[in-house]
Design an enzyme around this catalytic site. Structure first.
Site, mmCIF file in Angstrom:
data_model
loop_
_atom_site.group_PDB
_atom_site.id
_atom_site.type_symbol
_atom_site.label_atom_id
_atom_site.label_comp_id
_atom_site.label_asym_id
_atom_site.label_seq_id
_atom_site.Cartn_x
_atom_site.Cartn_y
_atom_site.Cartn_z
ATOM 1 N N HIS A 134 0.998 -1.141 -0.008
ATOM 2 C CA HIS A 134 -0.002 -0.024 -0.137
ATOM 3 C C HIS A 134 0.858 1.309 -0.298
ATOM 4 O O HIS A 134 0.366 2.470 0.299
ATOM 5 C CB HIS A 134 -0.946 -0.014 1.300
ATOM 6 C CG HIS A 134 -1.577 -1.314 1.311
ATOM 7 N ND1 HIS A 134 -1.142 -2.316 1.849
ATOM 8 C CD2 HIS A 134 -2.799 -1.852 0.694
ATOM 9 C CE1 HIS A 134 -1.966 -3.278 2.079
ATOM 10 N NE2 HIS A 134 -3.020 -3.080 1.090
ATOM 11 N N GLY A 135 2.126 0.885 -0.186
ATOM 12 C CA GLY A 135 3.083 2.375 -0.492
ATOM 13 C C GLY A 135 3.537 2.940 0.686
ATOM 14 O O GLY A 135 4.274 4.005 0.612
#
Ligand code: FES
Length: 195
Positions: free
Chosen positions: A153-154
């Site tokens: 999710h970065g």
């Protein structure tokens, strides 16, 4: 169903059952075959890691309690760069209980040269990738100082495992209890407080 088809089906079922029995039969001896030290390790015993061959700027991974533990040998430039981006971090001074007291410092370690950190993202438990290349060449940002990137999710973390602000991951990466047995041998999973 023709007799030939029935016979083929019977053979197929018999073969599958035999396969299942064979798989079950091999599972038990595998567990029983673990040596006492392997069983202790699986249960959470401390593990030693020899960092003697780790070059500056390199990272190695060891397993402790089924988790990946990264050991990063930071270059002097990497250590010096930890201060510059602290205004962009969520918890630069390690206020959250994500590390033993001896790692609640800027470099989050006993020895500034070596980071010992659990390589599991504090968002949903993915394993981030190392992104030691700085700047635009990292593919992250022109002002990227080097660190770790979680592709799930970065979330991004710096070279001390400190999470940047406004990321899905709520806290810094966790530092396991550890202590140095010599200049190149570190014991992960035990320190003087837990021994
Ligand atoms: S698990 Fe790492 S960002 Fe979601």
């Amino acid at each position: 169903m023709s007799d030939t088809l029935k016979e083929r089906r019977r053979l197929l079922i018999a073969t599958s059952s035999a396969g299942a029995v064979a798989a079950a039969a091999t599972a038990v001896p595998f567990i029983a075959s673990l040596t006492p030290s392997e069983r202790a390790r699986a249960a959470g015993a401390p593990v030693e890691a020899d960092v003697g061959k780790l070059a500056p700027g390199e990272m190695m991974t060891v397993e402790w309690r089924g988790k990946p533990v990264w050991i990063v040998r930071r270059t002097p430039e990497m250590v010096a760069g930890l201060e510059a981006h602290e205004d962009r971090l969520a918890d630069p001074a390690s206020g959250e209980a994500q590390q033993p007291d001896y790692a609640a410092n800027r470099h989050r370690s006993i020895n500034p040269e070596y980071l010992v950190v659990i390589g599991i993202c504090t968002h949903l438990g993915c394993s981030p990738s190392d992104k030691f290349t700085t700047g635009a060449a990292s593919g992250i940002a022109a002002d990227w100082p080097g660190g770790f990137f979680c592709p799930c999710h970065g979330s991004i973390f710096d070279l001390a495992g400190r999470v940047f602000r406004s990321q899905p991951a709520p806290t810094n990466l966790e530092i396991p209890p550890h202590k140095w047995l010599s200049a190149s041998l570190v014991l992960i999973g035990e320190d003087d407080a837990t021994a």
